[in-house]
Design a protein around this motif. Sequence first.
Motif, short mmCIF file in Angstrom:
data_model
loop_
_atom_site.label_atom_id
_atom_site.label_comp_id
_atom_site.label_asym_id
_atom_site.label_seq_id
_atom_site.Cartn_x
_atom_site.Cartn_y
_atom_site.Cartn_z
N HIS A 1 -19.17 57.64 -62.44
CA HIS A 1 -19.25 56.99 -61.14
C HIS A 1 -19.81 55.59 -61.31
O HIS A 1 -20.66 55.33 -62.17
N ALA A 2 -19.32 54.70 -60.47
CA ALA A 2 -19.85 53.34 -60.35
C ALA A 2 -19.94 53.02 -58.87
O ALA A 2 -19.24 53.62 -58.03
N VAL A 3 -20.80 52.07 -58.51
CA VAL A 3 -21.05 51.76 -57.10
C VAL A 3 -20.94 50.25 -56.91
O VAL A 3 -21.47 49.46 -57.71
N MET A 4 -20.27 49.87 -55.83
CA MET A 4 -20.19 48.46 -55.42
C MET A 4 -20.77 48.33 -54.02
O MET A 4 -20.65 49.26 -53.20
N ARG A 5 -21.37 47.19 -53.76
CA ARG A 5 -22.02 46.95 -52.46
C ARG A 5 -21.25 45.90 -51.67
O ARG A 5 -20.79 44.90 -52.23
N ALA B 1 -11.35 49.20 -50.46
CA ALA B 1 -11.06 50.35 -51.33
C ALA B 1 -9.56 50.42 -51.65
O ALA B 1 -9.16 50.71 -52.79
N LYS B 2 -8.73 50.14 -50.65
CA LYS B 2 -7.28 50.14 -50.89
C LYS B 2 -6.87 48.99 -51.80
O LYS B 2 -6.01 49.15 -52.67
N ILE C 1 -11.41 55.95 -55.22
CA ILE C 1 -12.35 55.01 -54.61
C ILE C 1 -12.52 55.38 -53.15
O ILE C 1 -11.53 55.47 -52.41
N ASN C 2 -13.76 55.59 -52.72
CA ASN C 2 -14.05 55.99 -51.34
C ASN C 2 -15.33 55.31 -50.88
O ASN C 2 -16.32 55.27 -51.62
N PRO C 3 -15.34 54.75 -49.65
CA PRO C 3 -16.59 54.24 -49.08
C PRO C 3 -17.57 55.38 -48.83
O PRO C 3 -17.19 56.48 -48.43
N ASP D 1 -18.03 54.05 -53.55
CA ASP D 1 -18.15 54.87 -54.75
C ASP D 1 -16.83 54.86 -55.51
O ASP D 1 -15.75 55.11 -54.93
N LEU D 2 -16.89 54.55 -56.80
CA LEU D 2 -15.73 54.57 -57.68
C LEU D 2 -15.91 55.72 -58.66
O LEU D 2 -16.95 55.83 -59.31
N MET D 3 -14.90 56.59 -58.73
CA MET D 3 -14.98 57.77 -59.58
C MET D 3 -13.73 57.85 -60.45
O MET D 3 -12.61 57.62 -59.98
#
Length: 767
Positions: free
Chosen positions: A59-63, A92-93, A136-138, A146-148
């Motif tokens: 997982h990675a996270v973007m703000r 995300a799209k 990828i889902n908010p 969240d990026l998985m």
Amino acid sequence: MLKENAIREALPFGKPSKPFDALGFVKRYGLFILVIASFLFTMTVPVVLLISKPNYEVHAVMRIDPVIPTLITTSEDPSIINYYGDYANTQAKRMMSFEVLKKTVEKLSRKQKAAVLPVNLPADKCADILPAIVKINPVSGTHLIDLMASSPKKEGLAPLLNNLMEAYLDKVRKGNEMQDRERLNYLYREKLVLGNDIATIEARLSMLTKEIATADFSETYNLSAKKAEALQAAYVAALAEEISTKNAFQQAVRAGREHKALSLDPMVEERVMNDQSLDFTTSWTYQQQQQMRSTTDGLTSQNPDRIYVEQRMKAMKNYEKSLENEIRTNARKILYGKRDYDLKKELIDIRNRSEKAKQTEEEILTELQKTKEEAARVSLGLQLGESLTARLKHNRDLLDRIDTRIHELEVEGKAPLRISIESRARTPDQPKGSNTQKLLITFFALAFGGVGGIFFVFDLFDNRIRRPEEVKAALGYPPLQPVAQASDDILFHRLLHDMPEDPAAKSINSLAVKFDLEKKKNDAKLFLFTGVDNEVGTSSVALNCAQALARIAPKVLFIEADLANPSLRRLGVVPDHAAGLAEFLGGTGAVGEYILRNDEFRIDIIPAGINLDSKTPRLRIPELLEHIRKEYDYVCVDNAPLLQSDLTEFLALSVDIVVLVCQGESTLYKDLRRAADTLIRLEVPAIAPVLNWGGTRRIVSIDKLLANPPGFLGEINTKSIEEFIRKLPPAGEVMKEIERHAFHAGEFVKKQITARRGKKKGTNTKQ
């Protein structure tokens, strides 16, 4: 032929296509689908267990900052709070776009790519595979995305997500720079265009100022317009003077003509009477005559002196007259001449004044026209100058705004991005799980969906009548009476006689009661029984109905009019050589000669006859119907199927009720509608649909199914589908093939498991 005013849609309340019965579909095929699909799914479980693999996740996270600080500009709203959810979903799209995924793959090293993707596969093909690996889902309730990434191998997952985030940030940064660069290029081009336009306008204004001699473009400074107003007033006055003198001249001319018509003799006489010389001469003559007359007193008329005196008196009188005439002549000349002189003088004066006024008016008009042209030219110049001034002001305002915007964009280009990396992905230590559950769900859906789809397609093409609601859907009203299937295996025509308590017998009795009700209400006696197609139980229903009516009324007649397929002789109801309807129609005998009495059923019967020819004449049918209508309480006529016999159509025109028999699980929906449509267009008095559940069910072949597809498929090209269905093997062969492949799959799985166990034992022995 149909009447011109006949209805276009014979069955306005019916549906052209058979409705889908979901509950009936489940009842008919639910158990088959469950058994077959469960068997197939059970056979695939070992395969699932064999091909299942562990699953690693990173997982990675973007703000996303909902509000970013501004520098010096306020031209754009930096807040996205009102539409944050839409903005986050959009980002995300965009992260999963093809360009970003391709760039991500290109950033991976060969070793990292080999751990996640096929190493020799091009980047664009790998980009098509990544959506199955990366999700990828908010994150709800936060400002995070969240990026998985998941894969059976843990190597390469973390670099994949990190490169994806960096590739997307590069894209956003370049997009902003490209957006600002395009804006700046456009604004610089617009600035150059506006500068050139401003210079051109200023040059035109300078030339215009020289032409109209004013730099203040307002009508107040239009001197030509003011001069035109003064000339206009002078012209109006001159025109009025011209019109006045012209009218005065014309009036003087008319007055002169009228004055000339007047006589001046009274004035002449007045001048004569007022002449002193004439008055003196008259007075002197009168005195002399008195004196001379006094000298002739006492003289005779022949006296020379008297004659001399009288001559002198006469001469004096003539002189007086001559003087008076001379004075009168002179007075007339003087008066008439003076009048002519005065009139001519007055006309000359008035004409001169009129010509002077006309010349003045023409000169003023010429000058007025020139002044108006000049005023119009100046007005156009003023209008053009005003427009150019406004345009110049507008362009200068635009130039100021463009300069301001260029400065703002150059400053905003240094602003931070709204989206940033919150936490990078790290290589996982242990697997998250396995793909066994997904594989089980996939194979479960394939097994049940495939089997259910096959049965669904079969049911969709199956156009047979299965329930009374489908009769209602076809015709717009329900069947008059469903006839139940007999509970025992007996001859159906003896149903009422042998088993009066059977549900089928009760159905027939109920149908007879309804026919009796129709007779009481509408005097209906003649009932024509016809089927939608062959072997739907029309003859059995008609004969049993006649038996049921015989229990209500004493005189009931059964006519076997199905000359193509008679059944009474085959059932033993009438003798083999009994003459009947065919002989009556082809001969001259009375109706009674062909009527047979059946004491067992308590009805009269006219059988089909012996000489069954399709060319049987029909001229005596009206005679037959008229006779039996008078002699019998009820008449049941058994006919061939309506869609196959024109004799049935001919008889339907003369009966009271047409009983349309269809068989459940056999009669096709479209055939029922076609038969009912034919009867309605024949304008029969009444139609009584009957759904018969008795008799032998017919099996519908593939060709029969394809000949009656659902209505909504009429617009679809089904040739390829028909060819596919025709080439399908029988269901038994399909089941054998499935069992054979399942057996081989099971054997293969057993061999693989045994081989793995053997390898593990060999490894342990070496250790």
